[in-house]
Design an enzyme around this catalytic site. Structure first.
Site, PDB file in Angstrom:
ATOM      1  N   SER A 156     -10.737   0.466   4.220  1.00  0.00           N
ATOM      2  CA  SER A 156     -10.004  -0.003   5.542  1.00  0.00           C
ATOM      3  C   SER A 156      -9.173   1.122   5.944  1.00  0.00           C
ATOM      4  CB  SER A 156      -9.089  -1.023   5.180  1.00  0.00           C
ATOM      5  OG  SER A 156      -9.607  -2.371   4.916  1.00  0.00           O
ATOM      6  N   GLU A 204      -3.612   3.935   6.559  1.00  0.00           N
ATOM      7  CA  GLU A 204      -3.718   4.140   5.324  1.00  0.00           C
ATOM      8  C   GLU A 204      -3.791   5.276   4.344  1.00  0.00           C
ATOM      9  OE1 GLU A 204      -5.684   0.388   3.144  1.00  0.00           O
ATOM     10  OE2 GLU A 204      -5.959   1.758   1.827  1.00  0.00           O
ATOM     11  N   ARG A 224       0.734  -1.483  -0.084  1.00  0.00           N
ATOM     12  CA  ARG A 224       0.489  -0.045  -0.107  1.00  0.00           C
ATOM     13  C   ARG A 224       0.714   1.245   0.440  1.00  0.00           C
ATOM     14  NH1 ARG A 224      -2.119  -3.036  -1.117  1.00  0.00           N
ATOM     15  NH2 ARG A 224      -4.460  -4.680  -0.140  1.00  0.00           N
TER      16      ARG A 224
END
Ligand SMILES: Cc1cc2nc3c(=O)[nH]c(=O)nc-3n(C[C@H](O)[C@H](O)[C@H](O)COP(=O)(O)OP(=O)(O)OC[C@H]3O[C@@H](n4cnc5c(N)ncnc54)[C@H](O)[C@@H]3O)c2cc1C
Length: 334
Positions: free
Chosen positions: A238, A313, A188
């Protein structure tokens, strides 16, 4: 912001507003736009200027005009991974939208696509063409530019594995090609997150596969996502990145947050989703501070439980244009 179109400019932002209004078609520029209307969380104060270029020429022109004036800018796709601040943003938001929708399928599994593609539509094109490698991204609600910048994916995969190179423009509007090895891909993560370059097109390589098998795989993935993820409330997917050490000790971040007793916990109108604790939902009028306070709380409680600090994230945009993973700006939990 007071725009001074037609009169003497008083600040670099006013000068930028005037220069852009003179140079761009009216449909490509807007002023005082609530960031809440540009992000999936539906949170955020006003952005002074929003430009939605319709081609590489108007993108380059925008960048040149604002670089000359020293006005900050940020790059926006669909805002599905961004926390905008309630204080807004004093600069220019450059949105790479659906106008960047070129698509070329070459013989050897090489695909060249514009950065404005809606990811689920792009993946459907690949499935129909019998190309595998991106099916894991079928349910990700964002642009292709956002996906390659975030190295997004699901099932522990990231799209970066399929990226051969990206076409970008730099902050002065100059085009360049960056090869895979220059992109610094990690879980990510990518160097594109520095905001130095705007992705306009991506060159991928995929493998040949049977379209019916790919379709079945896509349906399974979408079914499992529908069962797991919150359906109604505004959210940004998320919040925390999965960490292999945390995973082996306790499981994914959602389970860690749940074990820390925070599933369903709310501050103001921001709440750890009762359906999936790694999602923070906006129940109505959540503020950026509420989300940041929840992020700080989860980080601190999970650290107390496991000795592992979770990283976000989701990225936060400060009023001065600094974009960072949200945990870096979250206050220390009390
Ligand atoms: C319900 C939901 C489910 C999600 N599920 C997943 C999932 O399974 N896996 C996953 O990885 N993510 C998931 N996400 C997060 C998000 O959808 C992805 O990160 C997506 O790829 C972001 O794309 P975007 O266009 O919305 O980017 P934005 O949120 O607009 O931007 C994200 C970052 O990319 C930069 N950026 C955007 N476009 C460009 C460009 N053209 N050039 C350079 N930089 C750019 C921005 O400056 C910012 O730093 C989910 C989000 C939601 C709301």
């Amino acid at each position: 912001m007071t725009t001074l179109i037609g009169s003497a400019a008083r600040s670099p932002l006013d000068a930028a507003a005037r220069a852009l209004a003179n140079a761009m078609p009216p449909a490509e520029i807007a002023f005082d736009v609530p960031l809440a209307s540009l992000g999936r969380w539906q949170i955020g104060g006003p952005a002074d200027i929003v430009v939605t270029p319709t081609d590489a020429g108007s993108l380059a022109l925008t960048l040149r005009l604002i670089a000359d004036l020293g006005v900050p800018h940020i790059i926006l796709g669909d805002g599905s991974n961004l926390l905008f601040d309630n204080a807004g943003f004093r600069g220019v938001v450059i949105r790479i939208g659906r106008a960047f929708d070129s698509l070329t399928l070459e013989d050897d599994g090489v695909v060249v696509a514009g950065a404005g593609w809606w990811v689920p539509s792009f993946v459907r094109h690949l499935i129909n063409a019998g190309l595998s490698g991106a099916v894991h991204a079928i349910g990700i609600p964002g642009t292709l530019g956002g996906l390659v910048t975030m190295n997004g994916g699901s099932q522990r995969k990231g799209i970066g594995d399929n990226v051969l190179s990206v076409d970008v423009v730099d902050r002065h509007g100059m085009p360049r090609r960056l090869e895979h090895h220059e992109l610094g891909y990690g879980y990510r993560r990518s160097r594109l997150q520095s905001g130095e370059h705007i992705v306009t097109a991506i060159r991928f390589r995929f493998e040949r596969a049977d379209p019916s098998a790919l379709r079945r795989e896509a349906i399974d993935i979408l079914r499992s996502r529908r069962a797991k993820f919150p359906k109604v409330r505004a959210n940004c997917g998320s919040v925390f990145v999965s960490d292999p050490k945390l995973y082996s000790l306790i499981g994914p971040p959602g389970l860690a947050i749940e074990k820390a007793g925070l599933k369903g916990f709310a501050i103001g109108d921001a709440q750890f989703s009762p359906e999936h604790a790694n999602f923070i939902v906006n129940n109505d009028s959540a503020r950026s501070q509420d989300v940041l306070a929840l992020i700080a709380l989860a980080r601190s409680r999970v650290y107390d439980l496991t000795g592992i600090a979770m990283n976000a994230e989701v990225r936060h945009l400060s009023p001065d244009g600094t974009m960072r993973p949200a945990h870096e700006v979250a206050p220390a939990a009390g």
